[in-house]
Scaffold this active site. Structure first.
Site, PDB file in Angstrom:
ATOM      1  N   ASP A 143      45.208  33.116  53.683  1.00  0.00           N
ATOM      2  CA  ASP A 143      43.992  32.712  52.974  1.00  0.00           C
ATOM      3  C   ASP A 143      42.997  32.214  54.019  1.00  0.00           C
ATOM      4  OD1 ASP A 143      45.707  33.176  50.845  1.00  0.00           O
ATOM      5  OD2 ASP A 143      45.018  31.429  49.698  1.00  0.00           O
ATOM      6  N   LYS A 206      38.620  34.828  47.023  1.00  0.00           N
ATOM      7  CA  LYS A 206      39.058  33.540  46.488  1.00  0.00           C
ATOM      8  C   LYS A 206      37.865  32.596  46.469  1.00  0.00           C
ATOM      9  CE  LYS A 206      42.299  29.832  47.855  1.00  0.00           C
ATOM     10  NZ  LYS A 206      43.388  29.463  48.770  1.00  0.00           N
ATOM     11  N   LYS A 242      41.227  35.271  43.153  1.00  0.00           N
ATOM     12  CA  LYS A 242      41.953  34.001  43.101  1.00  0.00           C
ATOM     13  C   LYS A 242      40.990  32.831  42.958  1.00  0.00           C
ATOM     14  CE  LYS A 242      45.062  30.982  45.760  1.00  0.00           C
ATOM     15  NZ  LYS A 242      45.862  30.811  46.987  1.00  0.00           N
TER      16      LYS A 242
END
Lengths: 306, 496, 269
Positions: A143, A206, A242
């Site tokens: 991430d 995300k 996400k």
């Protein structure tokens, strides 16, 4: 595969603007969806299987990570039929502990935040090194955070190139690109950053690190899903989404899934293409599931504190 | 569209599986409501059975089942209602201080909020519109309207800009079936705030919420005769508006009926407000926020099954985005749930009556005959019984087509294209109607220029079908005259 | 004895003095008792005037209130300069001039008075403003003389409309004098057309012309029966009929509002 971004790409991404008030109306409408009985159980279980169970604190310990892994594997001991979570999300230093707890070949993925999370304020070489190390240590997913300073300064190509480089550094690992939408300031920026990140090679986009407010919000997620849709219609590639930060209740989770279903359709209703970046959400999902199953509204004491 | 399709229309290569993606269990609103077997009228503070023998049935359009029998008011009933209103005006209401009148309106607003769910359910059963709309739009706005005008009652001299505020007397008010409670509020609130008294006739297909409102008026102890409600169809409406004891006529409904009413009252010296039909244009420029503009189209034409006088029933698309936009719109329509109006997830409910269903179907037939391509979508199949029409998009239509010129009053959107702002404005203004239009662009100067050039009473810029009690609403030309809402909504009820 | 040269009073349409295309000329008694000839407008004259008024309307409405006010004030100046020659009572002349001055002052204010910024319960910017009706026919009361004509044309034009003033032939001489003032006050052609005619008959024709937006009529200008007929016919196209008591007092803001439409704009913000 070499990826480049031209001036005309940038203009195209910047051209997709958003009317904030109408976007808010759209999400208000989704949040009025009344999700009950069978549909509720089905979506709660699906939501559970989509959680990236997260701990990203300075005080994180190996023991805390082990507890998190246990919870991800088996969210509620007396209901073993419930699905496990999708992943645990930790700092790179905690990846070996997570790997030890989960074992090799675990269906539960290990996601590591990298690239000088959460600020991203390090030279690119160091950020890439961090990514490579995290993958070496056993991370399945990375991430990363985008360079918001460069983005807000209009240095889109730089942001793009950093994502491309990070993707290369990931090797086999999946790349989730955190836009940190709370710092982007406008939904127009969120739309453009989403398009840019996907073109640069993101497997997931995300919303947030969870360290900046506002984190995930419904309008931001709507705009990102719309960007994913544009990308899919143009390229045929399905990018995952996400939302992270501030998702604590089952009701929020269900409404996010409703937004997902109504924006991207049935193909996205899978942990391969949607994750919740959350920690306390799991307990509320369990609470709602047990209430449906047992007819009692559980005390919070019944669930482990993670 | 007469231009050849571009080589790669974006969505033909990759499809999203939207329809049915969100599987939901039924979620039926179960708040209890009482529906009586028979209804009469509300005259001089009393619920009365009516003096004649005539009655009619009101049905649940989602099932076709009869809900109740309702008395049709004849001359004697109307005489009694007008007499009660006159007496209440002359002896009570016009003599009451503005503050006291306002306090009654505040009371009404409060009780309406408190009984909102009950009203919503009853309205949905009688009208066929989704509970989500009655619960979130109709009833909250109705209560807000009473709150808004309550506050005006003791400040009227500021609204008249210097003229002493004087009530007109008895107002005859005839309302339609598409927003029964909201239209009741739009009519009664300003009339009462300005010291007038009311004889109201609800639509014959949706009388139930008005009769529940009568019970609410008894509850708040509104003086007898200040509001009177008589039931019936067009004949009763005619008796009400033509009654010599009436000083003011306020009508919302079709242009055809509005015209007949204006003819009836010609020369009688009655003041009038007409809120009539429309064929609203929703203009989408290429630089619009496209996905939000899609939402605006949904709000514009599929809200309330398209039974909205100001519906955005003509979609004017800048040619360069037309194909892409229609694809976006169709994707969105595939997520609209058509079904049981009492289900909290229903987006598009039942068409209000079999007659209206036939009208819509007839227009679709005419559209096909005139060359339109008819596309219908939705997340699910409509129920087998009751009156339903799936959201419908017409392409391949021209300005001269019947479905582009006439008001269909259903979930039917006609799509046309333009190339320049001037052409968009000219096409939007090319209508006998002039109620409302929408304009979508992210370029401010273009938004203002277009909004101000549109020949209509309401313009939504980057929005559609937004309503607020403080915002004047009404049309020009065949869409009627006079305003409802805001300061301007007081003027039609005061001596000039 | 010298034979006087008779003047035929023409129609004032589109900024021009014209004869009726029908060739109709009525012989009426002048204020001094002599006979004068007055052109009488026909249905065709009205149609032509309608085209000119429609064409002039957007430009007139687009002028600034400041500019329209100056033109109406110029009308007052022009009337004042020929006050003694105007064929009507002295009181009528002064009242008419003062009325023009009164309305000249409204042009850049009435919108501010009748517009509103509406505090809606959302973040939208919501405002209501006035836009003109468009093209209006005005039939003042004969008894109101010049004041009636000036009141009607000022009320209509100050709101951004263009206007056809319908005047009976008996006031032809006065109408022509007013027209001469209009022709010299910088008022663009077509903004005010002055048409002498059989007023009820021409009103009937005007009411059959569906491009006409409104009819402004003084209650005493026509019979109750004619008025009812006008209202009945106007209903066919929802034409606005504005019935006023007369010209004794200037139009109140509420009456002026009837010569306009409230237009509401919602802006997403």
């Amino acid at each position: 595969m070499s990826r480049t971004c031209t001036e005309s790409d940038i203009r195209r991404w910047r051209a997709s603007t958003v009317d904030d008030m109408t976007a808010a109306r759209r999400v208000d409408r989704v949040r009025k969806r009344s999700i009950k009985v069978e549909a509720k159980v089905r979506l709660l279980e699906l939501a559970l299987s989509m959680v990236d169970l997260t701990t990203l604190e300075g005080r994180d310990s190996p023991e805390r990570v082990r507890a998190l892994c246990r919870k991800a594997q088996r969210p509620y001991a007396s209901r073993p039929e419930l699905p496990s979570c999708a992943a645990v999300c930790v700092y790179p230093s905690m990846v070996p502990h997570a790997r030890a707890a989960l074992g090799e070949g675990s269906p539960i993925k290990i996601a590591a935040v990298a690239t000088a999370f959460p600020s991203g304020q390090l030279p690119i070489a160091l950020k890439l090194e961090e990514v490579r190390r995290a993958v070496q240590l056993g991370a399945d997913e990375i991430d990363m955070v985008i360079n918001r300073g460069a983005f807000l300064a209009g240095e889109y190509a730089r942001v793009f190139d950093e994502i491309v480089a990070t993707k290369d550094a990931c090797g086999e690992a999946h790349l989730k690109v955190i836009l940190e939408t709370g710092e982007l300031g406008t939904l127009d920026n969120v739309a453009a950053a989403s398009r840019l990140a996907m073109a640069a090679g993101a497997d997931f986009i995300k919303t947030s690190t969870g360290k900046i407010q506002p984190a995930a919000t419904f309008p931001v997620v709507l705009v990102m899903l719309e960007a994913i849709r544009e990308h899919f219609l143009e390229t045929g590639t399905k990018i995952g989404m996400k939302p992270a930060g501030g998702i604590r209740t089952a009701k929020q989770a269900l409404h996010y899934l409703a937004l997902l279903a109504e924006t991207l359709g049935a193909d996205w209703l899978t942990p391969d293409l949607w994750r919740f970046g959350a920690s306390s959400l799991v307990n509320d999902l369990l609470r709602q599931l047990l209430w449906r199953a047992e007819g009692y509204y559980q005390s919070p004491r019944r669930f482990s504190v993670d | 569209m007469d231009n050849p399709a571009p080589p790669h229309p974006p969505d033909t290569r990759h499809r999203l599986r939207l329809a049915g993606a969100l599987e939901l269990s039924p979620s039926i609103e179960k708040h209890p409501v009482t529906i009586h077997e028979r209804y009469g009228h509300f005259i001089n503070g009393e619920l009365v059975p009516g003096q004649g023998d005539e009655s009619f049935a009101t049905v649940n359009p989602a099932t076709g089942a009869t809900l109740a029998q309702v008395a049709a008011a004849g001359q004697a009933d109307v005489d009694a209602a007008v007499a009660a209103a006159r007496k209440a005006h002359d002896e009570v209401w016009s003599k009451l201080s503005g503050l006291e009148r306002g306090k009654y309106l505040f009371r009404i607003a409060r009780r309406l909020q408190e009984r909102s769910r009950e009203f919503s359910v009853l309205e949905t059963i009688d009208n066929g519109k989704p509970i989500r709309e009655t619960r979130d739009v109709d009833l909250p706005l109705a209560a807000a309207h009473f709150f808004y005008y309550a506050g005006w009652a003791d400040k009227l001299s500021y609204a008249t800009r210097g003229a002493p505020p004087r009530s007109l007397g008895v107002a005859a008010q005839v309302i339609p079936w598409n927003f029964p409670m909201l239209m009741l509020a739009w009519k009664i609130a300003p009339a009462l705030a300005t010291g007038n008294t009311v004889v109201l006739k609800p639509a014959e297909t949706t009388p139930l919420s008005a009769m529940l409102f009568a019970e609410l008026l008894q509850e708040v102890e509104l003086p007898p005769g200040v509001v009177n409600i008589v039931n019936g169809a067009g004949a009763t409406g005619n008796l009400v508006v033509s009654h010599p004891g009436v000083n003011k006529v306020a009508f919302t409904g079709s242009t055809e009926v509005g015209r007949a009413i204006m003819r009836t009252i010609a020369g009688a010296g009655k003041r009038a407000t007409m809120e009539l039909g429309g064929k609203g244009a929703n203009i989408i420029y290429a630089d619009a926020a496209l996905d939000q503009a899609v939402e605006g189209c949904v709000d514009g034409i599929f809200f309330n099954q398209g039974h909205v006088c100001c519906a955005g029933s003509r979609l004017l698309l800048e040619e360069s985005i037309a194909e892409d936009f229609i694809a976006r719109l169709k994707r969105r329509v595939e997520t609209l749930r058509v079904g049981d109006p009492l289900d909290k997830n229903t987006d598009v409910g039942a068409i209000n009556s079999q007659g209206q269903l036939r009208t819509i179907e007839r227009y679709l037939e005419i559209g096909r005959e005139e060359g339109a391509t008819v596309w219908q979508g939705g997340a699910c199949e409509p129920p087998g019984s009751g009156y339903f029409v799936r959201p419908t998009i017409l392409t391949g239509v021209q300005q001269s087509d019947t479905v582009v010129r006439e008001e269909i009053f259903g979930p039917v959107l006609a799509c046309l294209t333009f190339r320049t702002p001037d052409e968009a404005i000219a096409k939007a203004n090319d209508s006998e109607y002039g109620l409302a239009c929408g304009v979508w662009s992210e370029k401010t100067s273009k938004v203002f220029r277009t909004a101000h050039a549109l020949n209509c009473g309401v313009v939504w810029a980057n929005g559609y079908n937004l309503f607020d009690p403080s915002s004047p609403f009404g049309g020009v030309r065949h869409s009627g005259f006079g305003r409802e809402g805001g300061i301007a909504g007081l003027w039609p009820y005061l001596e000039a | 004895m010298r034979l006087t040269v008779e003047k035929t009073f023409k129609l004032y349409v589109g900024g021009q003095f014209i004869r009726s295309e029908s060739g109709r000329v009525l012989r009426v008694r002048s204020r001094e008792g002599s006979s004068v000839n007055v052109c009488s407008a026909s249905r065709k004259d009205f149609r032509d005037a309608m085209d000119l008024a429609r064409k002039a309307q957007p430009g007139w409405a687009a002028r600034t209130g400041y500019n329209r006010g100056q033109i109406l004030y110029r009308l007052a100046e022009m009337l004042e300069s020929r006050a003694r020659a105007l064929p009507t009572e002295a009181d009528d002349v002064t009242q008419a001039i003062d009325r023009a001055v009164h309305h000249a002052g409204w042009s850049d204010k009435i919108t501010a008075l009748l517009s509103s910024l509406n505090p809606v319960a959302s973040a939208h910017v919501n405002y209501s403003m006035l836009r003109p009706l468009g093209v209006v026919v005005a039939a003042p009361d004969v008894a109101d003389g010049l004041t009636g004509m000036v009141e009607a044309l000022c009320a209509a034009t100050v709101m951004g409309n263009t206007v056809h003033l319908f005047v009976p032939a008996t006031l032809g001489e006065l109408a022509a004098a007013l027209s001469e003032a209009l022709a010299t006050c910088d008022m663009p052609g077509g903004v005010v057309n002055v048409m002498t005619a059989d007023v009820p008959e021409l009103l009937g024709w005007a009411n059959h012309h569906d491009d006409l937006d409104g009819i402004y009529v003084a209650r005493a200008a026509v019979s109750a029966e004619t008025l009812a007929g006008i209202e009945r016919e106007a209903a066919r196209v929802m034409r606005r009929v504005i019935v006023v008591a007369g010209a004794a007092a200037p139009a109140s803001p509420q009456v002026l509002e009837h010569l306009a439409e409230v237009k509401t704009v919602w802006m997403s913000s």
